[in-house]
Design a protein around this motif. Structure first.
Motif: not given
Length: 279
Positions: A96-101, A105-110, A150-157
């Motif tokens: 449950p909530g997989k799409k939210i998670v 992940v892309d939040l640091p991009f925006a 770490t916060f801003i680099g997580l989405p890339f991986v």
């Protein structure tokens, strides 16, 4: 019926031909990348070699190099491990909530980097929600800088590894399991070699992004000279003091060093991918 020679058949495309496409691509790269970067070297060349060397070897500047590259490397390695784990969870499990998670992940991009820096500082300050619960200081220390990077680099991986995991055939895992391998052995010997080039690529992107980060770091760092002062902050400081020559000198060091490191990482990724393809 008319006979048409095969050699005279031509394939047409909606897109322009190679020459025109290459011309537009090179013009685009020249205007946006090559020309601005070349101006950095031209501007720095206005100063003599002695002034340039004194600027880039100042003890305060050298301390900022060590912090910027060290914190970026640490954040990249952390993201390489936990970003891969997060990608694995998002691909292989339903909850449950997989799409939210997945969207978070892309939040640091925006999210504006300054907002991220203020939020992290508020959380990890000694009187913050997290900072008041843990027994050591995070904000205004090198550890706080690593947290921000770490916060801003997580989405890339995550976004590099996720599509590769989706394409890994489950039949390979089933075959490995039928041959007696446990889950850990299956992951190490079957799955991990498939995603290794993507993991390295994600690390490279996260590392490069962290090197140039400013907004999310400047608040949580505390900006204490010789301790928590990053190189991008020194560049901004020199620009505010109208020391454009000094700022471009530091920019050249960061640019050349980053290029060498990125070249080495990409070469490692290419060699790894080639070795896996040859098997």
């Amino acid at each position: 019926m008319k006979h048409v020679k095969k050699g005279r058949l031509k394939s047409y495309s909606v897109l322009p031909g190679f020459g025109l496409s290459l011309g537009f691509a090179m013009l685009y790269i020249s205007v946006l990348i090559i020309l601005p970067l070349s101006m950095i070297f031209l501007k720095s060349a206005q100063a003599g070699w002695r002034e340039f060397w004194e600027t880039i070897t100042d003890p305060r500047v050298v301390a900022s190099y060590k912090l910027s590259f060290g914190a970026s490397l640490a954040a990249g390695l952390i993201n390489m491990v936990f970003g891969t784990l997060l990608a694995w969870v998002l691909v292989r499990y339903s909850f449950p909530g997989k799409k939210i998670v997945d969207g978070l992940v892309d939040l640091p991009f925006a999210l504006p980097t300054a907002v991220a820096g203020i939020a992290l500082t508020t959380l990890y300050a000694p009187n913050g929600w997290i900072g008041s619960l843990i027994g050591f200081k995070v904000a205004f220390t090198p550890l706080g800088i690593i947290v921000a990077l770490t916060f801003i680099g997580l989405p890339f991986v995550v976004r590099m590894v996720q599509p590769i995991l989706q394409n890994v055939e489950k039949e390979m895992e089933e075959a490995s399991s039928s041959l007696g391998a446990n889950r850990l052995q299956t992951f190490i010997r079957v799955i991990f070699p498939e995603i290794l080039p993507a993991v390295i690529g994600g690390f490279a992107l996260a590392f490069a992004r962290s090197l140039g980060e400013y907004g999310s770091v400047v608040f949580i760092a505390g900006n204490m000279p010789m301790k928590t002062e990053i190189t991008p902050l020194l560049i901004m400081t020199k620009l505010e003091q109208y020391d454009y020559t000094g700022a471009t000198a530091l920019a050249i060091v960061m640019l050349v060093t980053s290029f060498i490191l990125m070249f080495m990482i990409n070469l490692l990724q290419w060699l790894t991918n080639r070795r896996l393809t040859a098997k």
